[in-house]
Structures are given as structure tokens and as C-alpha cells.
Design a protein around this motif. Structure first.
Motif: not given
Ligand code: CJB
Length: 834
Positions: A406-419, A421-432
Motif C-alpha cells: 500500500v505504501r508503494v501504491k499510495f505514497i505518503d498517505d499514513d492516514a490511509r495506511l492506518a485505515r 491496516s489489519l490492526i486497528d491501532e487508533s486506541g485499544e488494538r483490534y484485529v479487523r
């Protein structure tokens, strides 16, 4: 040991289909299988004898199908679903065998009431609603289309609860569906598998000195398969629904016995068997309970291990897994399959990561069934690791590689990476789980055109932008065998008399009915059939509820799970509006209506349960108010299930499909009503959109905001009070509820509903109220012209061809599964497999 491969004749008592064969077989099964002489037989004994007589006639197809698939190493669809809401089997199997009429004749000739035996059967309630019933319709169509298929799921000991209504409130009663035994299943203990849980992982060096990972589980359970045949309509195909039951491994007992810990041993058994004890009774909502994750992993691992066993049995190399099997994930409930298939291929079958990953992606496909945020499955990391430590490692590994891509396809888009990700790390961590399903599948689909579009614009937007080629729409469908032929024999006969029986497997042929809409005799027959069916339902309402309903009133029906987004309470607002009109002017000329509700609420869903109470409360007042003079009646029909649904759809004049636009993924009840000639009042939501397109706008009662308008209205800041203040009729309705008028003066009882609507109204009832009431007025007007109404009814049925699940399944076969039919030949007697 091997049986000599020669033709063995099978007794006519087991396969014969003459009336005499059937009678003999029935009596023999009563005597030898049920162990009862007729003099001592109960209704259930007769039912069981009949079920066995039918089962005997299934065996040849089932065995021949198994042999054919084995010999041909047939590519097989595996439909993984946590729910299969099959409905009663007896009538359906008789229809598919083409034996309904002869069997009825045989049983009736024995002096036993065949229809009573059909009614005697309970149903395996192994599902909540639409999602589970869709899985059942799909198995029916897969078999009808002669596609080699395994349905894989869970054999819950307690299915969906039985609903009683006491003092207007829902009461849940456990569903002991296996109490009298289940004649339709066969245990296959020889294919038991072992399912590990908990513990830790470790690395080790194999004989070549290469480091590998392995899972050292802390405990395990056995998965025992129970098989039920699923027949195709008038073809020799009999596929298998394989449901897994959890049992304690014997080794646990021995260990404990040796240390004298008898209670410990019994406890281990109880804990193991709990896994398949009960179906979670929530629809469109998750609870995050560890037992649910155990259930999911349990049935997924059982099923994938079973596939591997089949591969090995057929001597197919593991590298060809994706050629042998197409595995469909019915929502995210089986999404752990992504990590489990990787584990089995890498850790157990010793394939390399990249090869295993290609196989996994090529094998799996994912169907999304809801946009509701509360239904998006995610698991707390700690809970997940405690149960499935190796899977968490695998998911991290998948994620790392995926994030790199994803990083290669959408350069410099950390928000997208966070969304993404198989792991939700916005607060308590979850497998999505939805993200896992998307990444691990080669195809992703929604279940109606609108839903599939909204998926791409909202919950799965990032995944769509990342791999648009994976996405497609597969509009749901329902089987016309169960929902027309079996449940509406009178309409089936009328249609078949006019256009032949080809429509049963090619529903588009119903279009031929259009030529009869100006034929008064046909229209008259159509109408009198509807009236006769309404009379049957009216009789059962009189018997079960003591309420008299007139078959000359509009049968206006809303049956489905009780949920705020489905808006049963909007229906109530209209009912109270009509009532208020009568109270204001008792001599008002209104079109008589019978409002019927049915559906279960999740036991922990307070608002839904209060909505049921409100239906009951309103019905109590209206049904006995002398001013109403019986012109409107309201009945809540308890314990709505597949069996009862079959009596309801054919009796409807009007189908209520009134969810807030953008909330109902598809709906399938909407299709069942319309193909039985009901007109729909509905919003532009889910498959309603396509139903209206097919039926024609002039044959559909459309109201309400569109999904886009709902979105805008919310974005602007929706204020329900403004609607209340501006609309005196709405005001009167709400005030009547709030005043305690429907609750013996108790102002607090329905306050949560009133407050919710007045303060936030998250499902925009107030915004749609006026449009809905006006639309209902058009319905009332239209019903007064019976000729016109009948024509509209015929056109609805005639134009529902696309909503056969045969069409849906054909699309899955062509676009996702790449699988072709395999014809099973008819044989006399049976052969041993070699
Ligand atoms: N659906 O029944 C369920 N349970 C869920 O957890 C999520 C969705 C329903 O699936 C049906 C089959 O696709 C849809 O027709 C229905 O709109 C959806 O709510």
C-alpha cells in the motif's frame, strides 16, 4: 476391506416410488425404524416414519453424487457460513425429488393426514435472519444447477430462541430442536478433526536445518461432522451440508481420571462442548465475546482440514488447493479462514509463504452483508492472542507485506495506511476482520446494486481504490422451489396451467404471465387464490390469537428481524395516524386494513424489545375500540420463522420494506413477497431499488429520502423536532404515545422511543413520515380498484425472475468461482466406490 465392485440391487422398499412402494416403505419405517406399531404411534412417530421414507429415496442420489465428485475430482464450491437457516426439510425434499404428490396420495390413502405431518416438523433454527436464510437458498440453487458443493457451518445444539409474547413483551425460550432426533442428518465420526486453541508458538529447525514456526496449543477439541443432504430440483444432484459439533477429546478424560480429578474431566468436557452449544442471537451486531471467536475458528478450521483430507484422499497435490476448491466467506464470520489456511499450508503442509499466499487468495472470496458500523467485526488483540497466538503472528506477517504494498501504491498517505491496516491501532488494538477478508480474497461482493456501490464509497472505499478489480455486485436471490412451489401450491398450479412448469428452474419465464393481465378469467382466478390463502391465515390468526380479521381488508405485512433501522415503528406511526383519523371522525371512509407484524428482537436489544411491546400495546387499544368497527386490526405474530414465513408471504397484499435508505444491504423478504404477488411499499434501499426497476415504478409504492438525501440531511444537522413542530398529524401521533394512551396511562413506558425520536431520530422516521403516510394513502386508494390491484399483483410476480437465487448463483459461478455443473447420473441399485 473392500466391497466387491458389483451392482447390488436395492430393495424397492427403500427406493421405489409407486404408491404401493411408498405405503409399504412408510409402514416398514414406522415399525422398524421408529419401533412402533400403528396402534401406539404418535403424530411424531408418523412424521419420523415419513421422514425416513423420504430419506431412503435421497440416499441413491447422495451416494451417486459423492462417487461422481470423487471420481471426477470435481471442482467444488465450499460455502462457509456461521448460519444456515434451512427451514423444515420434509416438504422441500419431496418437491425436489418430484415426489410430493405421490407421497401425499400414499399417506392420505393410509388414512393419515399428510398436511398434518408436514406441519409436525419443527425447523433447525441455525440462523438469525436474512444472512442464514440466504445461505440456505444458495445451497438449494447450487444443487439445482448441479454444482458440486459443500455447505460448512456449525451444528448448534440450541438454535435461535423460540419467541413467546407475554403481556406484549418478547420472552425467549430455548430451542431444543434436536429433542426428538433429527432424521435428516448422518453423523460421520470417522471424519472427526482436532482443533487446537490457546498456548504459544515456538520456532524449531527442521531436518534440513531451516527455521520454521509451530503452534503449541494449550487445549484442543474434536470437531465431529454431521451431514445433511441438499437436493437439487428434479436432478440427481445431492450435495452436502456439513455442520460441526464440538466434543471433548477422550485424552482429556483419561488424564484427569488417572489423577483422580473426575470433576476436572467432566468440566473439560463441558467447556469443549460449549463451543457449539448456542447460536448468538444477534443480527447485524457484534458482541466481541471470546466464545464467538472460538465458534468461528472452530468451524473454519474443521472445514479447511476437511478440505485437505479430501485433497489427500483424491491424491491431489496441495499446490492445487485453489483449483479443487472455491471457498466463499459468508460475511466476516469465517474470515479467520485467511490466517488458518495460511497456517495449514505453511506450518502443516510445508509450502513456502508466497505460494501459500497465492493459493489462499485464489481460493477465498468474501461477501459483505452490511454497512452498519456496529456489525463490523473486530477482536481485541489480547483476546485474539490468547486464543490464536499463531494466527496473530500470521496476520502480522500478512499485514507487514500488505502495508509495504500500500505504501508503494499510495505514497505518503499514513492516514490511509492506518485505515487499511489489519490492526486497528487508533486506541485499544483490534484485529479487523473485514480488512483481513478483503486482503485474503480475490473477489469481494455486496448483495444488491446500491449496497455494492455504497460499499465502494464508504466502508471498503480504501480497498476498492487499492484493488478495484476485486469488487463486484451479486444481487441476492431466493429459491422459488421453497418460496413459491412449496409454500404457494395454488398459485403454482395456476401459473403452471398457463405457462407450463419451466419457470420453476428458469424464473424469467414468469414474464409470460404478462399476456394474461387483460384476461378476466385469469385475473379472477389470481384474486380468488389470494383470497383463499388470506382466509387460511385469517383462520390461524383467529385460532391462535382470537382476533377476527377480514380477508377483504388489505393484508399489510412487515415480517423480519426487529431493528430500529428496519423501522417497524414507522409502520406504527402510520397505524396510529389512521386511528387518529377515525377517532376524529368515526364515520370516515377508510380502506380496511389488517396490519401484521412478526420478527424476533435480539435478547439484549432494549429498543427492539420495546418496539414489540409498542406493537402489542397499539393493537390492544385499536382492536377493541368500538369506534374502529374492525376496520383496522393489528396483530403481532409470535415466533416468526421459516416455517411460518411460508404461510405469510403468499397471503400478503402489501409488503412493508421501509428501512432508512442506505441501511438495508439487500433484503430478501422483499423478493419473497413480490414473487407471490404482493405489492411493495418501500424506500429506495437495498434490493428494493432493483425490485422497483423490474416491476415498473407504476407497480411499486415508493416513498422517502434516498440514501444520498439521508447522508446530506445528516451532514447538514438533522433536527427531528423541526418535523414534529411543523406537522400536526405527526405531533398528535407522538403525543398520544407519550401521553400513556397506549399504556394504561403510563407515561414512562414508551418514553425511550419517544425521546429517541424527538432528540436524535437516528433512522429519520420523522423526515420520512409525511411521505410514508401519503404513500399509504395511495395504497388505500389503489386497493379500492380491485381489477387494477390484481393486474399490478400479477405484474409484480411476472417480473421477479431476476430474484431467483438460481440467477445469483449462476453469477457467482461465472464471475467468482469459475465452476461448472457436474451431472450426476441415475443408476439402478448402487455400486461401491473404487
Ligand atoms: N444480514 O442477516 C444479516 N445478518 C448480518 O449480520 C448482516 C446482514 C442481512 O443479510 C441479508 C442477506 O444478504 C441481507 O438481505 C440483509 O439486508 C442483511 O441485513
Amino acid at each position: 476391506m473392500q466391497l466387491r465392485n458389483e451392482l447390488v440391487r436395492v430393495e424397492a422398499d427403500r427406493t421405489g416410488t409407486t404408491i404401493d412402494n411408498l405405503k409399504r416403505a412408510f409402514l416398514e419405517n414406522l415399525y422398524y425404524v421408529q419401533g412402533k406399531p400403528p396402534a401406539l404411534a404418535t403424530l411424531n412417530d408418523y412424521y419420523m416414519a415419513l421422514a425416513h421414507t423420504v430419506r431412503d429415496r435421497i440416499m441413491q442420489r447422495w451416494n451417486n453424487s459423492a462417487i461422481t465428485y470423487t471420481e471426477n475430482q470435481s471442482r467444488t464450491v465450499c460455502y462457509l457460513s456461521a448460519e444456515f437457516l434451512m427451514g423444515p426439510h420434509l416438504g422441500n425434499n419431496l418437491i425436489n425429488l418430484g415426489l410430493y404428490e405421490p407421497m401425499k396420495q400414499a399417506i392420505d390413502e393410509l388414512g393419515i393426514n399428510f398436511d398434518e405431518l408436514i406441519e409436525e416438523e419443527g425447523e433447525p433454527g441455525l440462523g438469525n435472519g436474512g444472512l442464514g436464510r440466504l445461505a440456505a437458498c444458495y445451497l438449494d440453487s447450487l444443487a439445482a444447477l448441479e454444482i458440486p458443493t459443500m455447505g460448512y457451518g456449525i451444528r448448534y445444539e440450541f438454535g435461535i430462541f423460540k419467541q413467546d409474547i407475554r403481556d406484549g413483551w418478547q420472552v425467549e425460550i430455548t430451542d431444543k430442536w434436536l429433542r426428538n432426533g433429527n432424521p435428516w442428518e448422518l453423523a460421520r465420526p470417522e471424519w472427526t478433526v482436532s482443533i487446537p486453541f490457546g498456548g504459544h508458538t515456538e520456532s524449531y529447525r527442521n531436518s534440513q536445518g531451516v527455521y520454521r514456526a509451530r503452534w503449541v496449543p494449550a487445549w484442543e477439541v474434536k470437531g465431529v461432522p454431521y451431514d445433511t443432504p441438499t437436493l437439487g430440483y428434479k436432478v440427481n444432484t445431492a450435495n452436502t451440508l456439513r455442520l460441526w459439533k464440538a466434543e471433548a477429546p477422550e485424552s482429556f478424560d483419561f488424564q484427569a481420571f488417572n489423577t483422580g480429578d473426575y470433576y476436572g474431566a467432566v468440566n473439560a468436557k463441558v467447556v469443549s462442548e460449549n463451543i457449539t452449544k448456542v447460536l448468538y442471537p444477534n443480527d447485524d451486531e457484534i458482541q466481541g465475546k471470546v466464545l464467538r471467536l472460538q465458534q468461528q475458528f472452530f468451524f473454519v478450521s474443521c472445514s479447511l482440514q476437511d478440505m485437505i483430507r479430501i485433497m489427500k484422499g483424491q491424491k491431489i497435490p496441495m499446490e492445487r488447493f485453489h483449483e479443487k476448491f472455491a471457498v466463499q466467506l459468508n460475511d466476516t464470520h469465517p474470515a479467520i479462514a485467511v490466517a488458518e489456511l495460511m497456517r495449514l499450508l505453511v506450518d502443516q503442509e510445508f509450502l513456502g509463504w508466497d505460494e501459500a499466499w497465492a493459493i489462499t487468495q485464489n481460493t477465498l472470496a468474501y461477501t459483505n452483508h452490511t454497512l452498519l458500523p456496529e456489525a463490523l467485526e473486530r477482536w481485541q488483540i489480547d483476546l485474539f492472542r490468547d486464543l490464536l497466538p499463531r494466527h496473530l503472528e500470521i496476520i502480522y506477517e500478512i499485514n507487514q507485506r500488505f502495508m509495504d504494498d500500500v505504501r508503494v501504491k499510495f505514497i505518503d498517505d499514513d492516514a490511509r495506511l492506518a485505515r487499511m491496516s489489519l490492526i486497528d491501532e487508533s486506541g485499544e488494538r483490534y484485529v479487523r476482520m473485514a480488512n483481513l477478508a478483503c486482503v485474503g480474497s480475490h473477489a469481494i461482493n455486496g448483495v444488491a446494486a446500491l449496497h455494492s456501490e455504497l460499499l465502494k464509497q464508504t466502508v471498503l472505499k480504501d480497498f476498492y481504490e487499492y484493488s478495484p478489480e476485486k469488487f463486484s455486485n451479486k444481487t441476492n436471490g431466493v429459491t422459488p422451489r421453497r418460496f413459491m412451489v412449496l409454500s404457494n401450491p395454488r398459485l403454482t398450479q395456476l401459473i403452471t396451467d398457463r405457462i407450463g412448469s419451466g419457470w420453476i428452474t428458469d424464473l424469467e419465464q414468469l414474464r409470460q404471465l404478462e399476456q394474461f393481465i387483460d384476461d378476466p378469467a385469469f385475473c379472477q382466478q389470481w384474486r380468488s387464490i389470494k383470497q383463499a390463502i388470506k382466509q387460511d391465515l385469517a383462520d390461524s390468526i383467529q385460532k391462535d390469537y382470537g382476533v377476527d380479521v377480514s380477508i377483504d381488508s388489505i393484508f399489510d405485512i412487515q415480517v423480519k428481524r426487529i431493528h430500529e433501522y428496519k423501522r417497524q415503528h414507522l409502520n406504527l406511526l402510520h397505524i396510529i395516524t389512521l386511528y387518529n383519523r377515525i377517532k376524529a371522525n368515526p364515520n370516515i371512509d377508510i380502506t380496511p386494513r389488517t396490519f401484521l407484524f412478526g420478527g424476533k428482537a435480539a435478547p439484549g436489544y432494549f429498543m427492539a424489545k420495546l418496539m414489540i411491546k409498542l406493537v402489542s400495546a397499539v393493537s390492544e387499544v385499536i382492536n377493541r375500540d368500538p369506534d374502529v368497527r374492525g376496520r383496522i386490526k393489528v396483530v403481532f405474530l409470535k415466533n416468526y420463522n421459516v416455517k411460518f414465513a411460508q404461510h405469510v408471504y403468499p397471503a400478503a397484499d402489501l409488503s412493508e420494506q421501509i428501512s432508512t435508505a442506505g441501511k438495508e444491504a439487500s433484503g430478501t423478504g422483499n423478493m419473497k413477497f413480490a414473487m407471490n404477488g404482493a405489492l411493495t411499499i418501500g424506500t429506495l434501499d437495498g434490493a428494493n431499488v432493483e425490485i422497483m426497476e423490474q416491476a415498473g415504478e407504476e407497480n411499486f409504492f415508493l416513498f422517502g429520502l434516498t440514501a444520498e438525501e439521508v447522508r446530506e440531511r445528516k451532514a447538514r444537522g438533522y433536527d427531528p423536532k423541526a418535523y414534529y413542530n411543523a406537522n400536526p398529524n405527526l405531533q398528535l401521533v407522538i403525543d398520544r404515545i407519550a401521553s400513556g394512551f397506549f399504556s394504561h396511562g403510563d407515561k414512562t413506558l414508551f418514553q425511550p422511543i419517544v425521546d429517541n425520536l424527538m432528540q436524535s431520530d437516528p433512522y429519520l422516521l420523522f423526515a420520512d413520515y409525511q411521505s410514508y403516510v401519503e404513500c399509504q394513502d395511495r395504497v388505500a386508494e389503489a386497493y379500492r380498484d380491485q381489477d387494477k390491484w390484481t393486474r399490478m399483483s400479477i405484474l409484480n410476480a411476472a417480473r421477479m425472475g431476476m430474484f431467483s437465487s438460481d440467477r445469483s448463483i449462476q453469477e457467482y459461478c461465472d464471475d467468482i468461482w469459475n465452476v461448472k455443473p457436474v451431472t450426476v447420473k441415475e443408476t439402478e441399485g448402487f455400486c461401491s466406490a473404487t
